[in-house]
Motif scaffolding. Structure first.
Motif, PDB file in Angstrom:
ATOM      1  N   TYR A 151     -36.305 -30.415  -5.917  1.00  0.00           N
ATOM      2  CA  TYR A 151     -35.925 -30.381  -7.334  1.00  0.00           C
ATOM      3  C   TYR A 151     -34.660 -29.556  -7.536  1.00  0.00           C
ATOM      4  CZ  TYR A 151     -36.407 -30.069 -12.409  1.00  0.00           C
ATOM      5  OH  TYR A 151     -36.196 -30.159 -13.767  1.00  0.00           O
ATOM      6  N   HIS A 152     -34.552 -28.446  -6.818  1.00  0.00           N
ATOM      7  CA  HIS A 152     -33.322 -27.649  -6.901  1.00  0.00           C
ATOM      8  C   HIS A 152     -32.105 -28.490  -6.541  1.00  0.00           C
ATOM      9  CE1 HIS A 152     -35.681 -23.637  -6.180  1.00  0.00           C
ATOM     10  NE2 HIS A 152     -35.684 -24.001  -7.449  1.00  0.00           N
ATOM     11  N   ARG A 153     -32.233 -29.302  -5.503  1.00  0.00           N
ATOM     12  CA  ARG A 153     -31.105 -30.138  -5.083  1.00  0.00           C
ATOM     13  C   ARG A 153     -30.743 -31.149  -6.164  1.00  0.00           C
ATOM     14  NH1 ARG A 153     -31.641 -32.837   0.686  1.00  0.00           N
ATOM     15  NH2 ARG A 153     -33.439 -33.824  -0.330  1.00  0.00           N
ATOM     16  N   ALA A 154     -31.750 -31.750  -6.786  1.00  0.00           N
ATOM     17  CA  ALA A 154     -31.483 -32.717  -7.856  1.00  0.00           C
ATOM     18  C   ALA A 154     -30.758 -32.050  -9.025  1.00  0.00           C
ATOM     19  CB  ALA A 154     -32.793 -33.353  -8.326  1.00  0.00           C
ATOM     20  N   LEU A 155     -31.171 -30.833  -9.380  1.00  0.00           N
ATOM     21  CA  LEU A 155     -30.596 -30.154 -10.538  1.00  0.00           C
ATOM     22  C   LEU A 155     -29.169 -29.668 -10.298  1.00  0.00           C
ATOM     23  CD1 LEU A 155     -33.546 -27.953 -11.852  1.00  0.00           C
ATOM     24  CD2 LEU A 155     -32.659 -30.060 -12.863  1.00  0.00           C
ATOM     25  N   THR A 156     -28.835 -29.370  -9.055  1.00  0.00           N
ATOM     26  CA  THR A 156     -27.523 -28.783  -8.760  1.00  0.00           C
ATOM     27  C   THR A 156     -26.558 -29.792  -8.140  1.00  0.00           C
ATOM     28  OG1 THR A 156     -28.316 -28.009  -6.593  1.00  0.00           O
ATOM     29  CG2 THR A 156     -28.517 -26.491  -8.458  1.00  0.00           C
ATOM     30  N   ALA A 157     -26.878 -31.064  -8.248  1.00  0.00           N
ATOM     31  CA  ALA A 157     -26.077 -32.103  -7.582  1.00  0.00           C
ATOM     32  C   ALA A 157     -24.614 -32.068  -8.011  1.00  0.00           C
ATOM     33  CB  ALA A 157     -26.679 -33.478  -7.850  1.00  0.00           C
ATOM     34  N   LYS A 158     -24.346 -31.634  -9.251  1.00  0.00           N
ATOM     35  CA  LYS A 158     -22.963 -31.667  -9.744  1.00  0.00           C
ATOM     36  C   LYS A 158     -22.318 -30.289  -9.838  1.00  0.00           C
ATOM     37  CE  LYS A 158     -23.165 -36.086 -12.133  1.00  0.00           C
ATOM     38  NZ  LYS A 158     -22.826 -36.833 -13.363  1.00  0.00           N
ATOM     39  N   LEU A 159     -22.977 -29.273  -9.323  1.00  0.00           N
ATOM     40  CA  LEU A 159     -22.369 -27.937  -9.333  1.00  0.00           C
ATOM     41  C   LEU A 159     -21.148 -27.917  -8.411  1.00  0.00           C
ATOM     42  CD1 LEU A 159     -25.051 -25.096  -9.115  1.00  0.00           C
ATOM     43  CD2 LEU A 159     -23.436 -25.532 -10.964  1.00  0.00           C
ATOM     44  N   PRO A 160     -20.050 -27.306  -8.834  1.00  0.00           N
ATOM     45  CA  PRO A 160     -18.872 -27.243  -7.959  1.00  0.00           C
ATOM     46  C   PRO A 160     -19.051 -26.285  -6.787  1.00  0.00           C
ATOM     47  CG  PRO A 160     -18.462 -26.038 -10.000  1.00  0.00           C
ATOM     48  CD  PRO A 160     -19.778 -26.752 -10.181  1.00  0.00           C
ATOM     49  N   GLN A 161     -19.907 -25.261  -6.972  1.00  0.00           N
ATOM     50  CA  GLN A 161     -20.094 -24.285  -5.891  1.00  0.00           C
ATOM     51  C   GLN A 161     -21.031 -24.834  -4.818  1.00  0.00           C
ATOM     52  OE1 GLN A 161     -20.617 -23.609  -9.126  1.00  0.00           O
ATOM     53  NE2 GLN A 161     -19.473 -21.776  -9.728  1.00  0.00           N
ATOM     54  N   ARG A 162     -20.596 -24.726  -3.590  1.00  0.00           N
ATOM     55  CA  ARG A 162     -21.423 -25.061  -2.436  1.00  0.00           C
ATOM     56  C   ARG A 162     -20.957 -24.186  -1.271  1.00  0.00           C
ATOM     57  NH1 ARG A 162     -24.465 -27.586  -5.172  1.00  0.00           N
ATOM     58  NH2 ARG A 162     -25.422 -29.610  -4.793  1.00  0.00           N
ATOM     59  N   PRO A 163     -21.842 -23.637  -0.504  1.00  0.00           N
ATOM     60  CA  PRO A 163     -23.288 -23.682  -0.668  1.00  0.00           C
ATOM     61  C   PRO A 163     -23.728 -22.873  -1.897  1.00  0.00           C
ATOM     62  CG  PRO A 163     -22.657 -23.002   1.565  1.00  0.00           C
ATOM     63  CD  PRO A 163     -21.447 -22.890   0.702  1.00  0.00           C
ATOM     64  N   VAL A 164     -24.912 -23.180  -2.384  1.00  0.00           N
ATOM     65  CA  VAL A 164     -25.487 -22.446  -3.494  1.00  0.00           C
ATOM     66  C   VAL A 164     -26.895 -22.016  -3.113  1.00  0.00           C
ATOM     67  CG1 VAL A 164     -26.332 -24.562  -4.608  1.00  0.00           C
ATOM     68  CG2 VAL A 164     -25.995 -22.502  -5.984  1.00  0.00           C
ATOM     69  N   ALA A 165     -27.293 -20.844  -3.587  1.00  0.00           N
ATOM     70  CA  ALA A 165     -28.653 -20.360  -3.368  1.00  0.00           C
ATOM     71  C   ALA A 165     -29.379 -20.303  -4.703  1.00  0.00           C
ATOM     72  CB  ALA A 165     -28.642 -18.974  -2.727  1.00  0.00           C
TER      73      ALA A 165
ATOM     74  N   ALA B 151     -40.805 -13.838  -3.803  1.00  0.00           N
ATOM     75  CA  ALA B 151     -39.473 -14.406  -4.018  1.00  0.00           C
ATOM     76  C   ALA B 151     -39.222 -15.509  -2.993  1.00  0.00           C
ATOM     77  CB  ALA B 151     -38.400 -13.335  -3.905  1.00  0.00           C
ATOM     78  N   ASN B 152     -38.717 -16.632  -3.457  1.00  0.00           N
ATOM     79  CA  ASN B 152     -38.344 -17.696  -2.525  1.00  0.00           C
ATOM     80  C   ASN B 152     -36.939 -18.183  -2.825  1.00  0.00           C
ATOM     81  OD1 ASN B 152     -38.623 -20.083  -4.428  1.00  0.00           O
ATOM     82  ND2 ASN B 152     -40.714 -19.293  -4.493  1.00  0.00           N
ATOM     83  N   LEU B 153     -36.336 -18.806  -1.835  1.00  0.00           N
ATOM     84  CA  LEU B 153     -34.932 -19.170  -1.917  1.00  0.00           C
ATOM     85  C   LEU B 153     -34.719 -20.576  -1.370  1.00  0.00           C
ATOM     86  CD1 LEU B 153     -31.918 -17.004  -0.904  1.00  0.00           C
ATOM     87  CD2 LEU B 153     -32.289 -19.168   0.289  1.00  0.00           C
ATOM     88  N   THR B 154     -33.862 -21.319  -2.054  1.00  0.00           N
ATOM     89  CA  THR B 154     -33.381 -22.601  -1.546  1.00  0.00           C
ATOM     90  C   THR B 154     -31.887 -22.494  -1.302  1.00  0.00           C
ATOM     91  OG1 THR B 154     -35.033 -23.840  -2.823  1.00  0.00           O
ATOM     92  CG2 THR B 154     -33.169 -25.073  -1.975  1.00  0.00           C
ATOM     93  N   TRP B 155     -31.462 -22.748  -0.080  1.00  0.00           N
ATOM     94  CA  TRP B 155     -30.040 -22.819   0.259  1.00  0.00           C
ATOM     95  C   TRP B 155     -29.673 -24.289   0.335  1.00  0.00           C
ATOM     96  CZ3 TRP B 155     -27.340 -25.132   4.219  1.00  0.00           C
ATOM     97  CH2 TRP B 155     -26.023 -24.715   4.445  1.00  0.00           C
ATOM     98  N   ILE B 156     -28.658 -24.670  -0.430  1.00  0.00           N
ATOM     99  CA  ILE B 156     -28.227 -26.070  -0.468  1.00  0.00           C
ATOM    100  C   ILE B 156     -26.798 -26.126   0.053  1.00  0.00           C
ATOM    101  CG2 ILE B 156     -27.928 -28.124  -1.898  1.00  0.00           C
ATOM    102  CD1 ILE B 156     -29.782 -26.694  -3.974  1.00  0.00           C
ATOM    103  N   GLY B 157     -26.586 -26.822   1.151  1.00  0.00           N
ATOM    104  CA  GLY B 157     -25.284 -26.892   1.791  1.00  0.00           C
ATOM    105  C   GLY B 157     -24.341 -27.870   1.120  1.00  0.00           C
ATOM    106  N   ARG B 158     -23.122 -27.892   1.584  1.00  0.00           N
ATOM    107  CA  ARG B 158     -22.101 -28.775   1.008  1.00  0.00           C
ATOM    108  C   ARG B 158     -22.496 -30.246   1.120  1.00  0.00           C
ATOM    109  NH1 ARG B 158     -17.614 -25.846  -0.117  1.00  0.00           N
ATOM    110  NH2 ARG B 158     -17.404 -23.839   0.953  1.00  0.00           N
ATOM    111  N   ASP B 159     -23.254 -30.568   2.162  1.00  0.00           N
ATOM    112  CA  ASP B 159     -23.678 -31.948   2.373  1.00  0.00           C
ATOM    113  C   ASP B 159     -25.056 -32.241   1.788  1.00  0.00           C
ATOM    114  OD1 ASP B 159     -25.204 -30.433   4.061  1.00  0.00           O
ATOM    115  OD2 ASP B 159     -24.815 -31.625   5.857  1.00  0.00           O
ATOM    116  N   GLY B 160     -25.585 -31.297   1.011  1.00  0.00           N
ATOM    117  CA  GLY B 160     -26.915 -31.478   0.426  1.00  0.00           C
ATOM    118  C   GLY B 160     -28.052 -31.069   1.337  1.00  0.00           C
ATOM    119  N   SER B 161     -27.728 -30.545   2.514  1.00  0.00           N
ATOM    120  CA  SER B 161     -28.789 -30.103   3.424  1.00  0.00           C
ATOM    121  C   SER B 161     -29.562 -28.940   2.819  1.00  0.00           C
ATOM    122  CB  SER B 161     -28.191 -29.698   4.781  1.00  0.00           C
ATOM    123  OG  SER B 161     -27.204 -28.697   4.614  1.00  0.00           O
TER     124      SER B 161
END
Length: 379
Positions: free
Chosen positions: A163-177, A185-195
Motif C-alpha cells: 500500500y505504501h508503494r501504491a500511495l507514493t507512486a508519484k512522489l519525486p523523492q526516491r528512495p523514500v522511507a 515501529a516499522n519501515l518500508t523502503w521503496i527504491g527508485r525502481d519500486g523495489s
C-alpha cells in the motif's frame, strides 16, 4: 486516484486497525483495484475506554505462554468477543456518521488485536472473530491476514508495504522511507525502481506508553512533553541498542513486548521517557544500515508522529527531511486502516500481500481468511 479507471474495476473496502499501542480502533474507507489506483475516503478513530484497554492489557499478558494460534485460555476468549463487538460498533458508527450505505461496501479488512507475535516459532496471534464481525456488520470480512505468511516461513509483518508503494507512486523523492510508529515501529523502503524492503525497526510507542502508565498512570507521553523535559541516559541507550535484533538482516519483525524497561528503571520519570524516546528514534535511524541506499525523504505515520520529541530526535539522526504523513497529502492516523482495506481487496482478488523483501516469505503470496454474513442477523 492515479489515472482514469473505470469505476466498475474498483472495489469499496473498509479497513479496521487496532494497533499495539491500545489507543483504539481506526476505521477507513477506500476504493481501489488492489493495484496503484486508490481513492481515499473518510476515516475515523474510535478510542478505547479504560475498561477495554484493561481487557486488552490482560489478554496480552495471558497470551505470553501461547503455543497454539487458535487457543484462547484464561481471559483471551472473552477479550476476543469483546474486541470484535467493539469493532462492530465502530463500523456501525462509521457508516452512520460518514453516511455510507453498508450495501456499497464490498469487503472489510479486519486486523484484530495482536497479542503475540513470535514468527521464529511460527506463531502469530491476532484476536478477532471474523464470522462474528461479518454477521454484526452484514459485510464480508477478510481477517487473519498474517497467519499464512508465518505458516510459509515469513515474518508475518509488516504487511503495509504494498500500500505504501501504491500511495507514493508519484512522489519525486526516491528512495523514500515510510515509517509507521505504533506500538512497534516499522519501515518500508521503496527504491527508485519500486523495489521494496520492509521490517520492524524496533520499539515504537509501546515502551514509552508502558513507562508512563507505570510511573504516572497516563497511557502515553502526549506530544513527547515529558521526554522533552528529560535527559537521555547514553549508557542505557548503548545497552538497549546492543540487542542482537538490530544486527539481524531483514526482513524481520518484533513482538510488542520484545524489549523491557529494565535499562531505565533507575531513572526519573522525565529521564526515563527521554531515554526510551531516544531508543525509538535511534533504532529507526539505525535501520539505514540495512538499506541499499539512503532515503531522500522520511515520511512518518502512526501516533508517534505527534510526539514532537521523537520527530526531533529522528531528524537529528538522519541526513534528509523527516515529515509527517500529512506533508505529502496522506492521513497518518488512517494509513494502516486504509492499508488493511487495500490488503482485503488484494486478498479477495488473489493478489500477493507479502513478498520476499517485506516478510522473507519464499515467494510472493496472498493470505487471509474470508467470512461472509449468514442469514442470521445479530441485533
Amino acid at each position: 486516484m492515479h489515472g482514469k479507471v473505470a469505476m466498475s474495476k474498483l472495489m469499496r473496502a473498509v479497513g479496521l486497525m487496532s494497533g499495539t499501542s491500545l489507543d483504539g480502533i481506526d476505521v477507513a474507507l477506500i476504493d481501489t483495484d488492489g493495484e496503484d489506483h486508490v481513492i481515499r475516503g473518510p476515516a475515523m478513530t474510535f478510542p478505547y475506554d479504560d475498561d477495554m484497554r484493561r481487557v486488552l492489557v490482560n489478554a496480552i499478558a495471558d497470551a505470553r505462554d501461547l503455543h497454539v494460534r487458535d487457543a484462547r485460555p484464561y481471559s483471551l476468549a472473552d477479550a476476543e468477543r469483546a474486541l470484535t463487538e467493539a469493532h462492530g460498533i465502530a463500523v456501525a458508527q462509521f457508516f452512520q456518521e460518514a453516511g455510507i450505505e453498508r450495501s456499497s461496501v464490498d469487503v472489510i479488512g479486519f486486523h484484530g488485536q495482536t497479542v503475540l507475535h513470535r514468527p521464529e516459532i511460527g506463531l502469530t496471534v491476532q484476536l478477532g472473530l471474523g464470522d462474528l464481525l461479518a454477521n454484526f456488520t452484514r459485510c464480508p470480512v477478510v481477517y487473519d491476514l498474517r497467519a499464512a505468511d508465518v505458516d510459509a516461513g515469513g515474518e508475518g509483518a509488516p504487511l503495509v508495504p504494498a500500500y505504501h508503494r501504491a500511495l507514493t507512486a508519484k512522489l519525486p523523492q526516491r528512495p523514500v522511507a515510510i515509517v509507521n510508529i505504533g506500538g512497534v515501529a516499522n519501515l518500508t523502503w521503496i527504491g527508485r525502481d519500486g523495489s521494496l524492503l520492509a521490517f520492524d525497526t524496533g520499539p515504537g510507542n509501546a515502551l514509552i506508553n508502558d513507562w508512563m502508565l507505570r510511573k504516572t498512570g497516563a497511557y502515553l507521553d502526549s506530544g513527547g512533553v515529558t521526554a522533552g523535559q528529560g535527559q537521555v541516559d547514553e549508557d542505557a541507550i548503548i545497552s538497549l541498542l546492543s540487542d542482537g535484533y538490530f544486527a539481524e538482516t531483514p526482513p524481520k519483525s518484533l513482538d510488542r513486548n520484545a524489549f523491557a524497561l529494565d535499562a531505565v528503571q533507575h531513572l526519573s520519570i522525565e529521564d526515563g521517557a527521554a531515554t526510551l524516546t531516544a531508543f525509538t528514534a535511534r533504532s529507526i535511524a539505525k535501520a539505514r544500515e540495512h538499506m541499499p541506499s539512503e532515503p531522500e525523504l522520511w515520511v512518518v505515520a502512526g501516533g508517534g508522529r505527534r510526539n514532537k520529541t521523537i520527530m526531533g530526535m529522528l531528524a537529528e539522526q538522519v541526513h534528509h527531511a523527516v515529515v509527517p504523513a500529512e506533508a505529502i497529502g496522506l492521513d497518518g492516523d488512517s494509513l494502516e486502516a486504509e492499508a488493511w482495506a487495500y490488503l482485503a481487496v488484494r486478498s479477495t482478488l488473489g493478489l500477493p500481500i507479502t513478498f520476499p523483501g517485506t516478510t522473507g516469505v519464499p515467494e510472493p503470496m496472498s493470505g487471509g481468511l474470508r467470512a461472509d454474513p449468514t442469514a442470521h442477523v445479530i441485533h
